[in-house]
Design a protein around this motif. Structure first.
Motif, PDB file in Angstrom:
ATOM      1  N   LEU A  50     -14.759 -51.327 -35.997  1.00 46.71           N
ATOM      2  CA  LEU A  50     -13.273 -51.724 -35.875  1.00 46.71           C
ATOM      3  C   LEU A  50     -12.509 -51.386 -34.756  1.00 46.71           C
ATOM      4  O   LEU A  50     -11.631 -51.841 -34.141  1.00 46.71           O
ATOM      5  CB  LEU A  50     -12.559 -51.450 -37.131  1.00 46.71           C
TER       6      LEU A  50
ATOM      7  N   TYR B 280     -11.222 -54.005 -32.068  1.00 46.65           N
ATOM      8  CA  TYR B 280      -9.625 -54.040 -31.737  1.00 46.65           C
ATOM      9  C   TYR B 280      -9.119 -53.849 -30.277  1.00 46.65           C
ATOM     10  O   TYR B 280      -8.250 -54.199 -29.835  1.00 46.65           O
ATOM     11  CB  TYR B 280      -8.973 -52.998 -32.701  1.00 46.65           C
TER      12      TYR B 280
ATOM     13  N   MET C  18     -13.543 -56.104 -42.394  1.00 51.46           N
ATOM     14  CA  MET C  18     -12.371 -55.572 -43.467  1.00 51.46           C
ATOM     15  C   MET C  18     -12.976 -55.929 -44.637  1.00 51.46           C
ATOM     16  O   MET C  18     -13.074 -55.434 -45.716  1.00 51.46           O
ATOM     17  CB  MET C  18     -11.190 -55.648 -43.048  1.00 51.46           C
TER      18      MET C  18
ATOM     19  N   LYS D  30      -5.202 -48.119 -46.513  1.00 45.99           N
ATOM     20  CA  LYS D  30      -5.307 -48.876 -45.150  1.00 45.99           C
ATOM     21  C   LYS D  30      -6.257 -48.414 -44.544  1.00 45.99           C
ATOM     22  O   LYS D  30      -6.473 -47.122 -43.959  1.00 45.99           O
ATOM     23  CB  LYS D  30      -3.905 -48.423 -44.443  1.00 45.99           C
ATOM     24  N   TYR D  31      -7.406 -49.276 -44.002  1.00 42.40           N
ATOM     25  CA  TYR D  31      -8.349 -48.828 -42.946  1.00 42.40           C
ATOM     26  C   TYR D  31      -7.956 -48.894 -41.833  1.00 42.40           C
ATOM     27  O   TYR D  31      -7.023 -49.651 -41.297  1.00 42.40           O
ATOM     28  CB  TYR D  31      -9.390 -50.139 -42.930  1.00 42.40           C
ATOM     29  N   GLU D  32      -8.297 -47.725 -40.979  1.00 41.35           N
ATOM     30  CA  GLU D  32      -7.785 -47.458 -39.699  1.00 41.35           C
ATOM     31  C   GLU D  32      -8.550 -48.351 -38.559  1.00 41.35           C
ATOM     32  O   GLU D  32      -9.934 -48.521 -38.665  1.00 41.35           O
ATOM     33  CB  GLU D  32      -8.039 -46.157 -39.409  1.00 41.35           C
ATOM     34  N   TYR D  33      -7.912 -49.157 -37.712  1.00 40.17           N
ATOM     35  CA  TYR D  33      -8.832 -50.136 -36.926  1.00 40.17           C
ATOM     36  C   TYR D  33      -7.888 -49.708 -35.481  1.00 40.17           C
ATOM     37  O   TYR D  33      -8.602 -50.272 -34.329  1.00 40.17           O
ATOM     38  CB  TYR D  33      -8.640 -51.421 -37.248  1.00 40.17           C
TER      39      TYR D  33
ATOM     40  N   TYR E 216      -3.260 -56.515 -39.495  1.00 43.81           N
ATOM     41  CA  TYR E 216      -4.240 -57.263 -40.275  1.00 43.81           C
ATOM     42  C   TYR E 216      -4.045 -57.150 -41.687  1.00 43.81           C
ATOM     43  O   TYR E 216      -4.156 -55.765 -42.233  1.00 43.81           O
ATOM     44  CB  TYR E 216      -5.603 -56.838 -39.786  1.00 43.81           C
TER      45      TYR E 216
ATOM     46  N   ALA F  90      -6.347 -55.243 -43.666  1.00 46.57           N
ATOM     47  CA  ALA F  90      -6.544 -53.526 -43.689  1.00 46.57           C
ATOM     48  C   ALA F  90      -6.002 -52.906 -44.773  1.00 46.57           C
ATOM     49  O   ALA F  90      -6.274 -51.679 -45.157  1.00 46.57           O
ATOM     50  CB  ALA F  90      -5.953 -53.171 -42.308  1.00 46.57           C
TER      51      ALA F  90
END
Length: 607
Positions: free
Chosen positions: A146, A150, A188, A254-257, A281, A284
């Protein structure tokens, strides 16, 4: 610095400057100042403005994406974007001192053809991020996938005709402007998070990607009051703690990207990100809850981790009667949970307890789940793998998971504690090299790498001193701007964008000591390694391994290369230690001093 110029030199410089101005093959800028340096900066600024005008029609800027909060004017975005290229452009420009101090006049100029090179360099950098992301995704390193996708998408905004930058996939070409966001969304959407267990306000999480435990994943969670710092799941597992009174039935993640705290690794990227807004996103942010038979799933994931830790495919010798060892490790686990460390001191050797004491004080140490222990024999030693633990830090925004291994001596005392390798690194050693060497050799290599990375985390300067040869070649690399390969595709030494410093053993240890004192924590992740044997006799190996390095005030990612003598299991000896930002493709078989990598070691120019 010139204070004045002879009249004939001034006249000659002036004529040369006028010829440049009249030549349509050049772009130029002129600056004035009390000093030559001041005038030169003015000339560069003027040149950048003209470059902006020259290429403005090639840019498509969506003003809604411009970060006006950072003081950027939407109408001057192209000019601001061009200035992000300044580091690359400086080496392509030349200057003429028309007049010296105290009334300096300087002309900066560049061939129009150099602009294409400047943009090609950025395109190459974007593609390197994309390919790095693709490889990371394949290895389950979702955080790296990710991050690189990004960052590539961010830099793409600084390209003229960005829609013309394409990737070839299955014989078809796709514009990266559309392809990268779709890849991010797909990655994701394929992450599956579940609550596997709840004990009080402690929630155990299990993460899979394409139905396999993720190798690594960074995320935030809502603790009932606020979003947490970054939590780094390893091999699919992480525990989080909710605020008192908060429901534990569901959990928002919340996924870190973006990885904004690491963007300083790439100065150009950091400048671009000050110009444009972050891209949200919706994929996320997810809500996870208990899945069907989640506890069993976590148990299976932990078992898989234990199996992969050892590399069962190698037919390693399992301990037939592990009862006594299990009892000892269970006592240690209980002591960690109760924070009653002294109670298990009799179970350790003196050095082993020193390592254990450093480990439990490496941040706030917490046991994850109910460890599924596996015991294996290595000579007279017994190795226990592994106890998953979470580490958090007071003054930092990260939390890590490490698989802790315990090594027992012949007297059944714990003599060593180490952080286990990530699954990708274990796969490379135990599976890629299956049959290349016997089981014990591969165990020795894995154990050495685990002890090496753990020594940095626990700041064991004496141990590090003991494993480096007195005449070791030690090269430390620092990215001042992302590296670009030479024309031959293998050499990085002459690349001015990466700074290398050559140390002797004494100066390297002195530098490490300063780093240990100035950092609350150091954490190293190893993945994607290649191990080759040197020569035909003995056990000396070249180890090239991808390293993610995290500390309180610094972080980088690149490839560590070690030449280590492992002929004596208890006395590993590092002959060469160096670092570079990209993988050397020549480390793929037996090597000798005429191999390309030795050009880096013996032929480089170092500070």
């Amino acid at each position: 610095m010139l204070l004045c110029l002879p009249l004939y030199v001034m006249a000659q410089s002036s004529e040369q400057a006028e010829a440049i101005k009249a030549n349509p093959n050049y772009l130029w800028g002129q600056g004035y100042g009390e000093t030559v340096k001041e005038a030169d900066q003015g000339a560069l600024s003027d040149l950048m403005s003209k470059i902006s005008v020259q290429i403005e029609s090639d840019f498509t800027i969506d003003e809604r994406e411009v970060n006006t909060m950072e003081g950027n004017d939407a109408q001057s975005t192209v000019s601001n974007v061009v200035r992000t290229y300044s580091q690359g452009t400086l080496k392509n420009t030349q200057n003429i001192i028309i007049s010296g101090e105290p009334k300096a006049v300087v002309l900066r100029y560049v061939k129009r053809s150099e602009l294409d090179k400047m943009f090609q360099e950025r395109e190459d950098l974007i593609m390197s991020y994309v390919y790095t992301a693709m490889k990371a995704e394949k290895n389950g390193r979702i955080d790296a996938a990710l991050r690189n996708y990004y960052w590539a998408s961010c830099l793409l905004k600084s390209m003229p005709n960005a829609s013309s930058v394409k990737i070839d996939e299955d014989g078809m070409k796709f514009p990266l402007t559309m392809w990268i966001p779709e890849q991010i969304r797909t990655v994701m959407s394929l992450i599956k998070g579940e609550i596997s267990k709840v004990e009080g306000q402690e929630i155990s999480l299990l993460f899979t990607y394409r139905d396999k435990p993720v190798t690594s994943l960074d995320f935030h969670y809502w603790d009932g009051r606020d979003w947490s710092n970054i939590y780094s799941a390893k091999d699919g597992m992480m525990d989080v703690e909710m605020m008192p009174g908060t429901s534990t039935d569901k959990l928002q993640l919340k996924y870190e990207y973006e990885f904004t705290s690491q963007m300083n690794l790439d100065p150009e990227l950091e400048k671009v990100m000050h110009i444009f807004k972050s891209v949200p996103y919706k994929e996320a942010t997810v809500t996870v809850q208990a899945g069907k038979k989640s506890e069993q799933k976590q148990a299976m994931a932990m078992m898989q981790t234990a199996v992969m830790n050892m590399g069962v495919a190698t037919n390693a010798v399992a301990v037939a009667q592990p009862k006594d060892f299990t009892k000892t490790v269970n006592l240690v686990v209980s002591a960690i949970k109760q924070k009653n460390y002294e109670a298990v001191k009799p179970s350790f050797t003196e050095e082993g307890f020193d390592m254990f004491d450093r480990l439990v004080h490496y941040g706030n140490a917490t046991i994850l789940g109910n460890p599924k222990l596996q015991f294996y024999q290595l000579g007279e030693r017994t190795i226990c793998r592994s106890v998953p633990m979470r580490f958090t830090f007071k003054n930092n925004n990260r939390a890590f998971v490490e698989d802790v291994t315990f090594t027992f001596n012949k007297d059944h005392l714990i003599e060593s504690v180490a952080f286990g390798l990530d699954q990708a690194a274990r796969d490379d050693i135990f599976n890629r090299h299956a049959g290349a060497w016997n089981d014990s050799v591969r165990m020795v290599i894995a154990t050495f790498l685990e002890n090496y990375k753990t020594a940095f985390a626990l700041k064991r300067l004496d141990y590090i001193k003991s494993i480096f040869d007195d005449d070791a070649i030690i090269i430390v690399g620092h990215v001042t701007k992302p590296a670009k390969k030479q024309g031959d595709g293998t050499s990085y030494v002459d690349n001015q964008l990466v700074k290398y410093t050559r140390h002797d053993k004494q100066s390297y240890l002195a530098s490490l000591e300063k780093s240990f004192k100035s950092n609350e924590f150091i954490n190293i992740r190893f993945t994607d390694n290649e191990v080759v044997k040197q020569g035909k006799g003995g056990d000396t190996f070249g180890i090239q391994i991808h390293q993610d390095y995290y500390s309180t005030n610094y972080g980088d990612t690149g490839y560590l290369f070690l030449i280590v003598d492992l002929n004596e299991i208890d006395a590993p000896c590092i002959k060469v230690r160096t670092w570079q930002p990209n993988r050397d493709p020549n480390i793929n078989g037996n090597f000798a001093k005429d191999d390309p990598y030795y050009g880096l070691i013996y032929g480089g120019n170092f500070d």
